[in-house]
Enzyme design. Sequence first.
Site, PDB file in Angstrom:
ATOM      1  CB  SER A 209      -4.833 -10.806   2.711  1.00 30.12           C
ATOM      2  OG  SER A 209      -4.732 -10.293   4.004  1.00 30.12           O
ATOM      3  N   GLY A 210      -6.367 -10.806   0.044  1.00 34.33           N
ATOM      4  CA  GLY A 210      -6.627 -11.459  -1.236  1.00 34.33           C
ATOM      5  C   GLY A 210      -6.698 -10.460  -2.375  1.00 34.33           C
TER       6      GLY A 210
ATOM      7  CB  CYS B  11      -4.984  -9.883   7.601  1.00 37.39           C
ATOM      8  SG  CYS B  11      -3.339 -10.401   8.101  1.00 37.39           S
TER       9      CYS B  11
ATOM     10  CB  CYS C  43      -3.370 -11.864  11.211  1.00 36.88           C
ATOM     11  SG  CYS C  43      -4.554 -12.471  10.017  1.00 36.88           S
TER      12      CYS C  43
ATOM     13  CE  LYS D 206      -3.752 -13.536  16.179  1.00 36.18           C
ATOM     14  NZ  LYS D 206      -4.752 -14.282  15.449  1.00 36.18           N
TER      15      LYS D 206
ATOM     16  CB  ALA E 136     -16.933  -1.145  -5.727  1.00 39.97           C
TER      17      ALA E 136
ATOM     18  CE1 TYR F 171      -7.528 -20.723  13.611  1.00 39.24           C
ATOM     19  CE2 TYR F 171      -9.807 -21.271  13.163  1.00 39.24           C
ATOM     20  CZ  TYR F 171      -8.457 -21.458  12.920  1.00 39.24           C
ATOM     21  OH  TYR F 171      -8.059 -22.372  11.997  1.00 39.24           O
TER      22      TYR F 171
ATOM     23  CD  GLU G 106      -6.152 -16.307  17.723  1.00 42.99           C
ATOM     24  OE1 GLU G 106      -6.659 -15.276  17.238  1.00 42.99           O
ATOM     25  OE2 GLU G 106      -5.456 -17.101  17.055  1.00 42.99           O
TER      26      GLU G 106
ATOM     27  NE  ARG H   1     -18.799 -27.001  16.105  1.00 37.24           N
ATOM     28  CZ  ARG H   1     -19.020 -26.812  14.804  1.00 37.24           C
ATOM     29  NH1 ARG H   1     -18.861 -27.799  13.961  1.00 37.24           N
ATOM     30  NH2 ARG H   1     -19.393 -25.630  14.361  1.00 37.24           N
TER      31      ARG H   1
ATOM     32  N   GLY I 110     -18.160 -15.982  15.482  1.00 35.49           N
ATOM     33  CA  GLY I 110     -18.006 -16.247  14.057  1.00 35.49           C
ATOM     34  C   GLY I 110     -18.054 -14.984  13.220  1.00 35.49           C
TER      35      GLY I 110
ATOM     36  CB  THR J  22      -4.367 -14.010   6.050  1.00 34.44           C
ATOM     37  OG1 THR J  22      -5.256 -13.184   6.787  1.00 34.44           O
ATOM     38  CG2 THR J  22      -3.461 -13.150   5.198  1.00 34.44           C
TER      39      THR J  22
ATOM     40  CB  ALA K 175      -1.148 -21.261  14.591  1.00 36.52           C
TER      41      ALA K 175
ATOM     42  CG  HIS L 268      19.253 -32.676  23.110  1.00 36.36           C
ATOM     43  ND1 HIS L 268      18.025 -33.032  23.620  1.00 36.36           N
ATOM     44  CD2 HIS L 268      20.134 -32.691  24.146  1.00 36.36           C
ATOM     45  CE1 HIS L 268      18.159 -33.271  24.922  1.00 36.36           C
ATOM     46  NE2 HIS L 268      19.420 -33.057  25.256  1.00 36.36           N
TER      47      HIS L 268
ATOM     48  CD  GLU M 240      15.247 -32.959  21.876  1.00 36.19           C
ATOM     49  OE1 GLU M 240      16.042 -33.848  21.548  1.00 36.19           O
ATOM     50  OE2 GLU M 240      15.473 -32.152  22.796  1.00 36.19           O
TER      51      GLU M 240
HETATM   52  P1  NDP Z   1     -15.272 -19.524  14.505  1.00 33.69           P
HETATM   53  O1  NDP Z   1     -16.207 -19.919  13.455  1.00 33.69           O
HETATM   54  O2  NDP Z   1     -13.921 -20.143  14.580  1.00 33.69           O
HETATM   55  O3  NDP Z   1     -15.943 -19.735  15.922  1.00 33.69           O
HETATM   56  C1  NDP Z   1     -17.222 -19.224  16.227  1.00 33.69           C
HETATM   57  C2  NDP Z   1     -17.599 -19.718  17.604  1.00 33.69           C
HETATM   58  O4  NDP Z   1     -18.825 -19.109  17.991  1.00 33.69           O
HETATM   59  C3  NDP Z   1     -17.806 -21.222  17.639  1.00 33.69           C
HETATM   60  O5  NDP Z   1     -17.282 -21.694  18.851  1.00 33.69           O
HETATM   61  C4  NDP Z   1     -19.316 -21.348  17.579  1.00 33.69           C
HETATM   62  O6  NDP Z   1     -19.793 -22.511  18.223  1.00 33.69           O
HETATM   63  C5  NDP Z   1     -19.759 -20.122  18.352  1.00 33.69           C
HETATM   64  N1  NDP Z   1     -21.087 -19.661  17.957  1.00 33.69           N
HETATM   65  C6  NDP Z   1     -21.546 -19.427  16.718  1.00 33.69           C
HETATM   66  N2  NDP Z   1     -22.827 -19.016  16.744  1.00 33.69           N
HETATM   67  C7  NDP Z   1     -23.185 -18.997  18.036  1.00 33.69           C
HETATM   68  C8  NDP Z   1     -24.397 -18.683  18.707  1.00 33.69           C
HETATM   69  N3  NDP Z   1     -25.489 -18.336  18.035  1.00 33.69           N
HETATM   70  N4  NDP Z   1     -24.429 -18.768  20.058  1.00 33.69           N
HETATM   71  C9  NDP Z   1     -23.326 -19.153  20.749  1.00 33.69           C
HETATM   72  N5  NDP Z   1     -22.162 -19.474  20.161  1.00 33.69           N
HETATM   73  C10 NDP Z   1     -22.083 -19.390  18.830  1.00 33.69           C
HETATM   74  O7  NDP Z   1     -15.184 -17.953  14.376  1.00 33.69           O
HETATM   75  P2  NDP Z   1     -14.238 -16.868  15.005  1.00 33.69           P
HETATM   76  O8  NDP Z   1     -15.123 -15.699  15.205  1.00 33.69           O
HETATM   77  O9  NDP Z   1     -13.475 -17.370  16.169  1.00 33.69           O
HETATM   78  O10 NDP Z   1     -13.226 -16.606  13.808  1.00 33.69           O
HETATM   79  C11 NDP Z   1     -13.693 -16.330  12.500  1.00 33.69           C
HETATM   80  C12 NDP Z   1     -12.761 -16.882  11.465  1.00 33.69           C
HETATM   81  O11 NDP Z   1     -11.592 -16.101  11.432  1.00 33.69           O
HETATM   82  C13 NDP Z   1     -12.320 -18.292  11.749  1.00 33.69           C
HETATM   83  O12 NDP Z   1     -13.111 -19.217  11.041  1.00 33.69           O
HETATM   84  C14 NDP Z   1     -10.902 -18.341  11.308  1.00 33.69           C
HETATM   85  O13 NDP Z   1     -10.869 -18.938  10.045  1.00 33.69           O
HETATM   86  C15 NDP Z   1     -10.464 -16.908  11.224  1.00 33.69           C
HETATM   87  N6  NDP Z   1      -9.445 -16.630  12.244  1.00 33.69           N
HETATM   88  C16 NDP Z   1      -8.222 -17.240  12.172  1.00 33.69           C
HETATM   89  C17 NDP Z   1      -7.275 -16.996  13.126  1.00 33.69           C
HETATM   90  C18 NDP Z   1      -5.957 -17.685  13.056  1.00 33.69           C
HETATM   91  O14 NDP Z   1      -5.613 -18.198  12.006  1.00 33.69           O
HETATM   92  N7  NDP Z   1      -5.210 -17.760  14.156  1.00 33.69           N
HETATM   93  C19 NDP Z   1      -7.507 -16.074  14.216  1.00 33.69           C
HETATM   94  C20 NDP Z   1      -8.825 -15.504  14.224  1.00 33.69           C
HETATM   95  C21 NDP Z   1      -9.741 -15.779  13.261  1.00 33.69           C
HETATM   96  P3  NDP Z   1     -19.773 -23.966  17.516  1.00 33.69           P
HETATM   97  O15 NDP Z   1     -18.340 -24.410  17.514  1.00 33.69           O
HETATM   98  O16 NDP Z   1     -20.621 -24.780  18.417  1.00 33.69           O
HETATM   99  O17 NDP Z   1     -20.343 -23.766  16.158  1.00 33.69           O
END
Ligand code: NDP
Length: 455
Positions: free
Chosen positions: A15-16, A43, A48, A51, A116, A179, A183, A206, A263, A312, A342, A437, A442
């Site tokens: 995207s970027g 994405c 996105c 998904k 690259a 996320y 999801e 969190r 993550g 994105t 979201a 309404h 609302e």
């Molecule tokens: P996130 O960083 O949102 O969440 C990762 C999760 O994994 C957290 O709950 C974290 O726990 C947990 N975690 C990390 N390391 C460990 C570990 N060693 N053991 C157990 N649990 C662990 O990442 P996602 O993979 O969900 O998404 C990646 C990114 O993609 C997001 O940051 C978001 O920006 C983007 N995204 C956006 C969406 C949207 O806009 N709707 C949809 C999907 C992705 P803790 O919270 O305790 O650190």
Amino acid sequence: MSEYDYDLFVIGAGSGGVRASRLAASFGAKVAVAEERFLGGTCVNVGCIPKKLLVYASAFREELKEATEGYGWSVGEAQFDWATLIENKNREIERLNGVYAHLLDSSGVETIEGRAVIEGPNSVSVAGRHFSARHILVATGGRAFRPPEIEGIEHAITSDEAFYLEDLPKSILVMGGGYIAVEFAGIFSGLGVEVCQLYRGPLFLRGFDDDLRAHLADEIREAGVNLVFDRVPTQIERCSNGVRVTLDDGQILEADYLLAATGRIPYSADLGLEKAGVKVASNGAIEVDEYSQTNIPSIHAIGDVTDRMNLTPVAIHEAICLANTLFADRPMAPSHACVPAAVFSQPPLGTVGLTEAEAREQGFKVDIYRSSFRGLKQTLTSSRSRTLMKLVVDQETDRVLGAHMAGHEAAEIIQGLAVAVKAGLTKGQWDATLPIHPTLAEEFVTLREPVGLID
Ligand code: NDP
């Protein structure tokens, strides 16, 4: 004639990267973009877009139930075919890959297939071919991360594989509380899969507003997902039917798959960054200044590889700012404040601005407006699902600092409200807006009494 082959060489056509390439070309720059995997990046291919298509697919179960329960419809036994959904989804992604190729081509951007590698501040190579460029932009995104400390983690799949499973599983364990975990737990549960979501902390998501987190946990449990908090897997083994997972309290769970949604990490390894002298943080994030420039003036980075705000629209915004800065003589620093977001859980969450906890941490004295109610659509059904809306308002200025929602269409509603929050409108101005309404939305302009007058 320029001393360089290109004015801008972009690494990564997500995207970027694509937006930066096209905009720079429209400003008259000679641009090439290299891509090793697929046009459109995460994405379009494994994020996105697919998904959201799966989220749509999984929501029909509840809608069919509501239609037959309360609205007089009768349908035969509903059948779902995963293979058809995945085939249709793949066809749409291929179409989008073609759209991206066309957009780049028609903008005059040269697309180079392959990986690259940066050779120096102004040089890049792709499969043995060498190119020089006045500016290099790294827009390589991120990759799924699996915690290496968990024994047998190689048996876990990530969201990349989840999009291409051949068969719909009967059961799945989802590890993570962000996320992607929330999801996918919703997607599989909606499609009739037995889902257990494991999260290492006391409450998932969190960083989101605490009331939303608690509300969503109740809703998701009610929808049938087994939420297991404060637990982590210590060992994952393959077994005849899938995976056997041992948790830190000794409990053993079995399922067809374990999805690690733990993550994503910046995709910056082996790109030649060290050789060029570019500073990279310990998690792989490329360090940039407010204009997305690295410590090497000719090398820039945007999007998830910089790990600023991994969304994105943020990567696209950073791309627009960079192209203006470099090629339109309009220095623009991206703003990461008040970005709406979201989670496409079921029900979805929408959020913009400060959470209650963030506002208090930042020293604001706040009034909280909150409402939890059963939507009109649910009244003819047995659904106990409720909608939650919340406003965080600065007592001193009456400005709405944050708007948060869990419920149907939360993403669509918060997108509209984000204009008001970003513009810094006051609660008084929100109240002066008449409602439509009957709608869920609302409620946001009819919240009159603050709750819990703590401050
Ligand atoms: P996130 O960083 O949102 O969440 C990762 C999760 O994994 C957290 O709950 C974290 O726990 C947990 N975690 C990390 N390391 C460990 C570990 N060693 N053991 C157990 N649990 C662990 O990442 P996602 O993979 O969900 O998404 C990646 C990114 O993609 C997001 O940051 C978001 O920006 C983007 N995204 C956006 C969406 C949207 O806009 N709707 C949809 C999907 C992705 P803790 O919270 O305790 O650190």
